[in-house]
Scaffold this motif. Structure first.
Motif, PDB file in Angstrom:
ATOM      1  N   CYS A   1      23.260  50.215  29.425  1.00 27.28           N
ATOM      2  CA  CYS A   1      22.963  49.135  30.368  1.00 27.28           C
ATOM      3  C   CYS A   1      24.186  48.937  31.262  1.00 27.28           C
ATOM      4  N   PRO A   2      24.336  49.748  32.302  1.00 24.98           N
ATOM      5  CA  PRO A   2      25.561  49.675  33.111  1.00 24.98           C
ATOM      6  C   PRO A   2      25.755  48.321  33.786  1.00 24.98           C
ATOM      7  N   GLU A   3      24.660  47.661  34.162  1.00 22.81           N
ATOM      8  CA  GLU A   3      24.810  46.355  34.812  1.00 22.81           C
ATOM      9  C   GLU A   3      25.387  45.337  33.840  1.00 22.81           C
ATOM     10  N   ALA A   4      24.888  45.325  32.614  1.00 27.08           N
ATOM     11  CA  ALA A   4      25.398  44.383  31.618  1.00 27.08           C
ATOM     12  C   ALA A   4      26.839  44.713  31.270  1.00 27.08           C
ATOM     13  N   TYR A   5      27.161  45.998  31.205  1.00 25.39           N
ATOM     14  CA  TYR A   5      28.523  46.414  30.901  1.00 25.39           C
ATOM     15  C   TYR A   5      29.492  45.941  31.982  1.00 25.39           C
ATOM     16  N   GLU A   6      29.122  46.159  33.231  1.00 26.88           N
ATOM     17  CA  GLU A   6      29.977  45.722  34.342  1.00 26.88           C
ATOM     18  C   GLU A   6      30.082  44.198  34.385  1.00 26.88           C
ATOM     19  N   GLU A   7      28.992  43.507  34.130  1.00 28.16           N
ATOM     20  CA  GLU A   7      29.009  42.044  34.126  1.00 28.16           C
ATOM     21  C   GLU A   7      29.920  41.515  33.028  1.00 28.16           C
ATOM     22  N   LEU A   8      29.868  42.134  31.851  1.00 31.89           N
ATOM     23  CA  LEU A   8      30.727  41.707  30.756  1.00 31.89           C
ATOM     24  C   LEU A   8      32.190  41.959  31.076  1.00 31.89           C
ATOM     25  N   LEU A   9      32.501  43.098  31.648  1.00 31.51           N
ATOM     26  CA  LEU A   9      33.885  43.377  32.035  1.00 31.51           C
ATOM     27  C   LEU A   9      34.374  42.375  33.085  1.00 31.51           C
ATOM     28  N   LEU A  10      33.516  42.002  34.023  1.00 30.47           N
ATOM     29  CA  LEU A  10      33.872  41.015  35.039  1.00 30.47           C
ATOM     30  C   LEU A  10      34.145  39.660  34.392  1.00 30.47           C
ATOM     31  N   GLU A  11      33.304  39.247  33.454  1.00 27.13           N
ATOM     32  CA  GLU A  11      33.509  37.963  32.774  1.00 27.13           C
ATOM     33  C   GLU A  11      34.799  37.966  31.965  1.00 27.13           C
ATOM     34  N   VAL A  12      35.125  39.079  31.326  1.00 23.33           N
ATOM     35  CA  VAL A  12      36.373  39.168  30.559  1.00 23.33           C
ATOM     36  C   VAL A  12      37.568  39.057  31.497  1.00 23.33           C
ATOM     37  N   SER A  13      37.520  39.743  32.627  1.00 26.50           N
ATOM     38  CA  SER A  13      38.656  39.665  33.568  1.00 26.50           C
ATOM     39  C   SER A  13      38.769  38.256  34.163  1.00 26.50           C
ATOM     40  N   GLN A  14      37.643  37.588  34.432  1.00 26.11           N
ATOM     41  CA  GLN A  14      37.689  36.213  34.924  1.00 26.11           C
ATOM     42  C   GLN A  14      38.281  35.276  33.877  1.00 26.11           C
ATOM     43  N   ALA A  15      37.928  35.477  32.620  1.00 28.42           N
ATOM     44  CA  ALA A  15      38.476  34.633  31.557  1.00 28.42           C
ATOM     45  C   ALA A  15      39.970  34.854  31.417  1.00 28.42           C
ATOM     46  N   LYS A  16      40.423  36.122  31.517  1.00 27.75           N
ATOM     47  CA  LYS A  16      41.866  36.409  31.446  1.00 27.75           C
ATOM     48  C   LYS A  16      42.602  35.764  32.605  1.00 27.75           C
ATOM     49  N   ASP A  17      42.047  35.865  33.812  1.00 27.97           N
ATOM     50  CA  ASP A  17      42.683  35.253  34.984  1.00 27.97           C
ATOM     51  C   ASP A  17      42.756  33.733  34.832  1.00 27.97           C
ATOM     52  N   ASP A  18      41.685  33.131  34.312  1.00 32.39           N
ATOM     53  CA  ASP A  18      41.661  31.687  34.099  1.00 32.39           C
ATOM     54  C   ASP A  18      42.721  31.266  33.091  1.00 32.39           C
ATOM     55  N   LEU A  19      42.854  32.023  32.003  1.00 36.50           N
ATOM     56  CA  LEU A  19      43.880  31.686  31.009  1.00 36.50           C
ATOM     57  C   LEU A  19      45.282  31.885  31.559  1.00 36.50           C
ATOM     58  N   ARG A  20      45.486  32.929  32.365  1.00 41.48           N
ATOM     59  CA  ARG A  20      46.810  33.134  32.974  1.00 41.48           C
ATOM     60  C   ARG A  20      47.140  31.983  33.927  1.00 41.48           C
ATOM     61  N   SER A  21      46.144  31.480  34.670  1.00 42.76           N
ATOM     62  CA  SER A  21      46.404  30.393  35.599  1.00 42.76           C
ATOM     63  C   SER A  21      46.736  29.092  34.852  1.00 42.76           C
ATOM     64  N   ARG A  22      46.297  28.982  33.607  1.00 41.95           N
ATOM     65  CA  ARG A  22      46.609  27.790  32.819  1.00 41.95           C
ATOM     66  C   ARG A  22      47.900  27.946  32.008  1.00 41.95           C
ATOM     67  N   GLY A  23      48.554  29.093  32.124  1.00 43.62           N
ATOM     68  CA  GLY A  23      49.847  29.270  31.487  1.00 43.62           C
ATOM     69  C   GLY A  23      49.834  30.047  30.174  1.00 43.62           C
ATOM     70  N   PHE A  24      48.718  30.580  29.800  1.00 42.59           N
ATOM     71  CA  PHE A  24      48.656  31.380  28.565  1.00 42.59           C
ATOM     72  C   PHE A  24      49.077  32.815  28.875  1.00 42.59           C
ATOM     73  N   THR A  25      49.752  33.447  27.927  1.00 43.34           N
ATOM     74  CA  THR A  25      50.120  34.845  28.089  1.00 43.34           C
ATOM     75  C   THR A  25      49.459  35.680  26.996  1.00 43.34           C
TER      76      THR A  25
END
Length: 94
Positions: free
Chosen positions: A69-93
């Motif tokens: 399911c390439p669409e679901a795979y890409e969507e999941l990778l996008l959500e993971v990168s968004q979550a990482k960016d959100d945590l970095r913006s809040r000061g988590f490493t």
């Protein structure tokens, strides 16, 4: 009727029938009493093991075919990168 209500009703009916046969209020016409006494108490364990086996198989099959399911795979990778960016913006490493 929702699926949960349907499952609850069917489970209650089967549990009631199992209990009535277990306490010998009803007889199973195909089996004799000794076979019922030996086999009948094991049916809930057999159902539990069967359900567990089915659950593990379906989970494993879902993991095995996840890349189908390439669409679901890409969507999941996008959500993971968004979550990482959100945590970095809040000061988590990492």
């Amino acid at each position: 009727m929702t699926r949960a209500a349907r499952v609850a009703i069917i489970s209650t009916v089967f549990a009631s029938l199992w209990t009535l046969v277990f306490f010998e209020y009803f007889a199973v016409p195909v089996l004799d009493k000794t076979a019922v006494r030996e086999i009948w108490p094991l049916i809930p364990w057999w159902l539990l093991v069967s359900f567990g086996s089915y659950s593990l198989w379906s989970l494993g099959w879902g993991l095995f075919t996840f890349r189908d399911c390439p669409e679901a795979y890409e969507e999941l990778l996008l959500e993971v990168s968004q979550a990482k960016d959100d945590l970095r913006s809040r000061g988590f490493t990492e």
